[in-house]
Design a protein around this motif. Structure first.
Motif, PDB file in Angstrom:
ATOM      1  N   SER A   1      14.831  -6.738   9.140  1.00 24.41           N
ATOM      2  CA  SER A   1      15.940  -7.599   9.547  1.00 24.41           C
ATOM      3  C   SER A   1      16.093  -7.679  11.066  1.00 24.41           C
ATOM      4  CB  SER A   1      17.251  -7.112   8.919  1.00 24.41           C
ATOM      5  OG  SER A   1      17.676  -5.885   9.508  1.00 24.41           O
ATOM      6  N   PHE A   2      15.390  -6.828  11.797  1.00 23.65           N
ATOM      7  CA  PHE A   2      15.450  -6.843  13.257  1.00 23.65           C
ATOM      8  C   PHE A   2      14.299  -7.665  13.818  1.00 23.65           C
ATOM      9  CE2 PHE A   2      17.820  -3.107  12.088  1.00 23.65           C
ATOM     10  CZ  PHE A   2      18.907  -3.167  12.948  1.00 23.65           C
TER      11      PHE A   2
ATOM     12  N   LEU B   1       7.230   3.613   8.293  1.00 23.08           N
ATOM     13  CA  LEU B   1       8.363   2.689   8.487  1.00 23.08           C
ATOM     14  C   LEU B   1       9.137   2.945   9.772  1.00 23.08           C
ATOM     15  CD1 LEU B   1       9.851   2.604   4.863  1.00 23.08           C
ATOM     16  CD2 LEU B   1       8.395   0.891   5.959  1.00 23.08           C
ATOM     17  N   GLN B   2       8.810   4.036  10.481  1.00 22.91           N
ATOM     18  CA  GLN B   2       9.561   4.460  11.663  1.00 22.91           C
ATOM     19  C   GLN B   2      11.035   4.662  11.339  1.00 22.91           C
ATOM     20  OE1 GLN B   2       7.227   1.629  12.269  1.00 22.91           O
ATOM     21  NE2 GLN B   2       5.836   3.330  12.558  1.00 22.91           N
ATOM     22  N   VAL B   3      11.279   5.248  10.166  1.00 20.73           N
ATOM     23  CA  VAL B   3      12.630   5.544   9.697  1.00 20.73           C
ATOM     24  C   VAL B   3      12.684   7.030   9.353  1.00 20.73           C
ATOM     25  CG1 VAL B   3      14.283   5.141   7.819  1.00 20.73           C
ATOM     26  CG2 VAL B   3      13.003   3.224   8.773  1.00 20.73           C
TER      27      VAL B   3
ATOM     28  N   GLU C   1       0.836  -1.212   0.000  1.00 25.31           N
ATOM     29  CA  GLU C   1       0.000   0.000   0.000  1.00 25.31           C
ATOM     30  C   GLU C   1       0.866   1.255   0.000  1.00 25.31           C
ATOM     31  OE1 GLU C   1      -2.562  -0.494   3.366  1.00 25.31           O
ATOM     32  OE2 GLU C   1      -3.885  -1.870   2.316  1.00 25.31           O
ATOM     33  N   LEU C   2       1.960   1.234   0.733  1.00 25.37           N
ATOM     34  CA  LEU C   2       2.879   2.374   0.754  1.00 25.37           C
ATOM     35  C   LEU C   2       3.502   2.584  -0.625  1.00 25.37           C
ATOM     36  CD1 LEU C   2       4.449   4.622   2.158  1.00 25.37           C
ATOM     37  CD2 LEU C   2       6.102   2.873   2.905  1.00 25.37           C
TER      38      LEU C   2
ATOM     39  N   HIS D   1      14.843   0.560   3.042  1.00 21.18           N
ATOM     40  CA  HIS D   1      14.498   0.815   4.450  1.00 21.18           C
ATOM     41  C   HIS D   1      13.635  -0.309   5.016  1.00 21.18           C
ATOM     42  CE1 HIS D   1      16.373   4.668   4.615  1.00 21.18           C
ATOM     43  NE2 HIS D   1      15.528   5.259   3.803  1.00 21.18           N
ATOM     44  N   TYR D   2      12.674  -0.766   4.245  1.00 22.13           N
ATOM     45  CA  TYR D   2      11.778  -1.827   4.697  1.00 22.13           C
ATOM     46  C   TYR D   2      12.561  -3.113   4.995  1.00 22.13           C
ATOM     47  CZ  TYR D   2       8.024  -5.262   4.726  1.00 22.13           C
ATOM     48  OH  TYR D   2       7.176  -6.276   5.074  1.00 22.13           O
TER      49      TYR D   2
END
Length: 74
Positions: free
Chosen positions: A60-61, A33-35, A8-9, A54-55
């Motif tokens: 990856s965390f 994305l909290q980035v 959607e983004l 970024h996604y």
């Protein structure tokens, strides 16, 4: 409209990137994305590539893990 998935983004950016100001683009990325980003890409292709990068980095965390404030470049 509520953006709930990466697809959607990406669709939203594909359609509306030209209409977004630098500030609104940065806010959108921060909220979805909290980035933190510090500028708006010049083209849709750059924006989509940046968002996917970024996604993948965020994903990856492990869930519940604190994400670093800045991405490390190797």
């Amino acid at each position: 409209m509520t953006i709930q998935t990466i697809d959607e983004l990406l669709d939203f950016i594909e359609i509306h990137l030209d209409k977004l100001s630098k500030e609104k683009y940065c806010e959108l990325i921060r909220m979805t994305l909290q980035v933190y980003v510090f500028g708006k890409p010049q083209t849709k292709e750059e924006a989509l590539e940046q968002i996917l990068t970024h996604y993948k980095w965020v994903e990856s965390f492990p869930t519940g893990h604190e994400i670093p404030l800045f991405m490390e470049e190797n």
